[in-house]
Design a protein around this motif. Sequence first.
Motif, mmCIF file in Angstrom:
data_model
loop_
_atom_site.group_PDB
_atom_site.id
_atom_site.type_symbol
_atom_site.label_atom_id
_atom_site.label_comp_id
_atom_site.label_asym_id
_atom_site.label_seq_id
_atom_site.Cartn_x
_atom_site.Cartn_y
_atom_site.Cartn_z
ATOM 1 N N ALA A 110 0.830 -1.212 0.032
ATOM 2 C CA ALA A 110 -0.089 0.085 -0.099
ATOM 3 C C ALA A 110 0.971 1.215 0.012
ATOM 4 C CB ALA A 110 -0.777 -0.091 1.165
ATOM 5 N N LEU A 111 2.078 1.240 0.755
ATOM 6 C CA LEU A 111 2.886 2.394 0.531
ATOM 7 C C LEU A 111 3.499 2.710 -0.594
ATOM 8 C CD1 LEU A 111 3.621 4.344 3.208
ATOM 9 C CD2 LEU A 111 5.523 2.694 3.504
ATOM 10 N N ALA A 112 3.892 1.620 -1.514
ATOM 11 C CA ALA A 112 4.532 1.630 -2.587
ATOM 12 C C ALA A 112 3.608 2.109 -3.573
ATOM 13 C CB ALA A 112 5.178 0.252 -2.707
ATOM 14 N N ALA A 113 2.223 1.487 -3.590
ATOM 15 C CA ALA A 113 1.195 2.089 -4.361
ATOM 16 C C ALA A 113 0.798 3.427 -4.185
ATOM 17 C CB ALA A 113 -0.039 1.095 -4.048
ATOM 18 N N PHE A 114 0.848 3.786 -2.824
ATOM 19 C CA PHE A 114 0.740 5.479 -2.670
ATOM 20 C C PHE A 114 1.892 6.349 -3.556
ATOM 21 C CE2 PHE A 114 1.697 8.906 0.187
ATOM 22 C CZ PHE A 114 1.003 9.873 -0.208
ATOM 23 N N ILE A 115 3.055 5.774 -3.322
ATOM 24 C CA ILE A 115 4.186 6.502 -4.141
ATOM 25 C C ILE A 115 4.151 6.647 -5.163
ATOM 26 C CG2 ILE A 115 6.652 6.856 -4.126
ATOM 27 C CD1 ILE A 115 6.760 4.975 -1.256
ATOM 28 N N ALA A 116 3.580 5.342 -5.901
ATOM 29 C CA ALA A 116 3.782 5.258 -7.535
ATOM 30 C C ALA A 116 2.697 6.054 -7.918
ATOM 31 C CB ALA A 116 3.380 3.681 -7.904
ATOM 32 N N TRP A 117 1.324 5.852 -7.385
ATOM 33 C CA TRP A 117 0.200 6.704 -7.727
ATOM 34 C C TRP A 117 0.721 8.410 -7.468
ATOM 35 C CZ3 TRP A 117 -2.431 10.281 -4.107
ATOM 36 C CH2 TRP A 117 -3.572 10.589 -4.514
ATOM 37 N N GLY A 118 0.940 8.664 -6.737
ATOM 38 C CA GLY A 118 1.295 10.219 -6.355
ATOM 39 C C GLY A 118 2.303 10.737 -7.006
ATOM 40 N N ARG A 119 3.332 9.961 -7.456
ATOM 41 C CA ARG A 119 4.701 10.543 -8.347
ATOM 42 C C ARG A 119 4.127 10.420 -9.797
ATOM 43 N NH1 ARG A 119 6.483 14.243 -4.953
ATOM 44 N NH2 ARG A 119 7.443 13.416 -3.183
ATOM 45 N N PHE A 120 3.537 9.417 -10.056
ATOM 46 C CA PHE A 120 3.262 9.394 -11.644
ATOM 47 C C PHE A 120 1.644 10.322 -11.642
ATOM 48 C CE2 PHE A 120 4.618 5.039 -12.078
ATOM 49 C CZ PHE A 120 5.768 5.059 -12.954
ATOM 50 N N GLY A 121 1.019 10.484 -10.714
ATOM 51 C CA GLY A 121 -0.096 11.231 -10.759
ATOM 52 C C GLY A 121 -0.172 12.779 -10.201
ATOM 53 N N PRO A 122 -0.971 13.176 -9.176
ATOM 54 C CA PRO A 122 -0.957 14.244 -8.837
ATOM 55 C C PRO A 122 0.218 15.211 -8.245
ATOM 56 C CG PRO A 122 -1.711 12.949 -7.334
ATOM 57 C CD PRO A 122 -1.363 12.078 -8.514
ATOM 58 N N THR A 123 1.277 14.502 -7.909
ATOM 59 C CA THR A 123 2.519 15.188 -7.340
ATOM 60 C C THR A 123 3.907 14.835 -7.971
ATOM 61 O OG1 THR A 123 1.326 15.231 -5.421
ATOM 62 C CG2 THR A 123 3.560 16.138 -5.086
ATOM 63 N N PRO A 124 3.818 14.880 -9.212
ATOM 64 C CA PRO A 124 5.371 14.443 -9.870
ATOM 65 C C PRO A 124 6.254 15.397 -9.398
ATOM 66 C CG PRO A 124 3.842 15.436 -11.397
ATOM 67 C CD PRO A 124 3.132 15.195 -10.255
ATOM 68 N N PHE A 125 7.616 14.841 -9.536
ATOM 69 C CA PHE A 125 8.671 15.781 -9.568
ATOM 70 C C PHE A 125 8.762 16.768 -10.524
ATOM 71 C CE2 PHE A 125 10.120 12.007 -7.053
ATOM 72 C CZ PHE A 125 10.254 12.403 -5.854
ATOM 73 N N SER A 126 8.853 17.979 -10.126
ATOM 74 C CA SER A 126 8.953 18.817 -11.503
ATOM 75 C C SER A 126 10.222 18.806 -12.088
ATOM 76 C CB SER A 126 8.575 20.347 -10.771
ATOM 77 O OG SER A 126 9.417 20.708 -9.860
ATOM 78 N N GLY A 127 10.322 18.765 -13.471
ATOM 79 C CA GLY A 127 11.518 18.543 -14.112
ATOM 80 C C GLY A 127 11.818 19.639 -14.785
#
Length: 127
Positions: A110-127
């Motif tokens: 669940a923790l990993a899924a949250f990270i994947a969802w968050g970084r692929f989705g609403p809060t990606p790292f700005s590049g």
Amino acid sequence: MNLALWISAWVLAVVALVGGVSKTFVTKEKLAAAHGGGWTEGVDGRSVKALGVLELFAAVGLVLPALADRAPVMVPVTAACWVLLMIGAMVTHGRRGESGFVALNLAYLALAAFIAWGRFGPTPFSG
């Protein structure tokens, strides 16, 4: 949200680091004797070490790409791979009737899924 994702990534990286170090550098016999280490009984020692190395790579991949600002997309990719690893761990522990470890692996998933969802989705790292 960004802070929660960072904390989650660090927590999971520590989990991966501890698991990776133990599987890579502790003998299979000592792992088998430890609480929850019974899964190693039917597994080749090289396979246990390979899992350990994968966990060490995961520990690095969950935080270093973002910290170094080099390919930060690897953070959610690593988290998605961790989800797959935890599915395998859940199946392994489930077959052994180790429901406590299945629940622990589910929490890591669940923790990993949250990270994947968050970084692929609403809060990606700005590049």
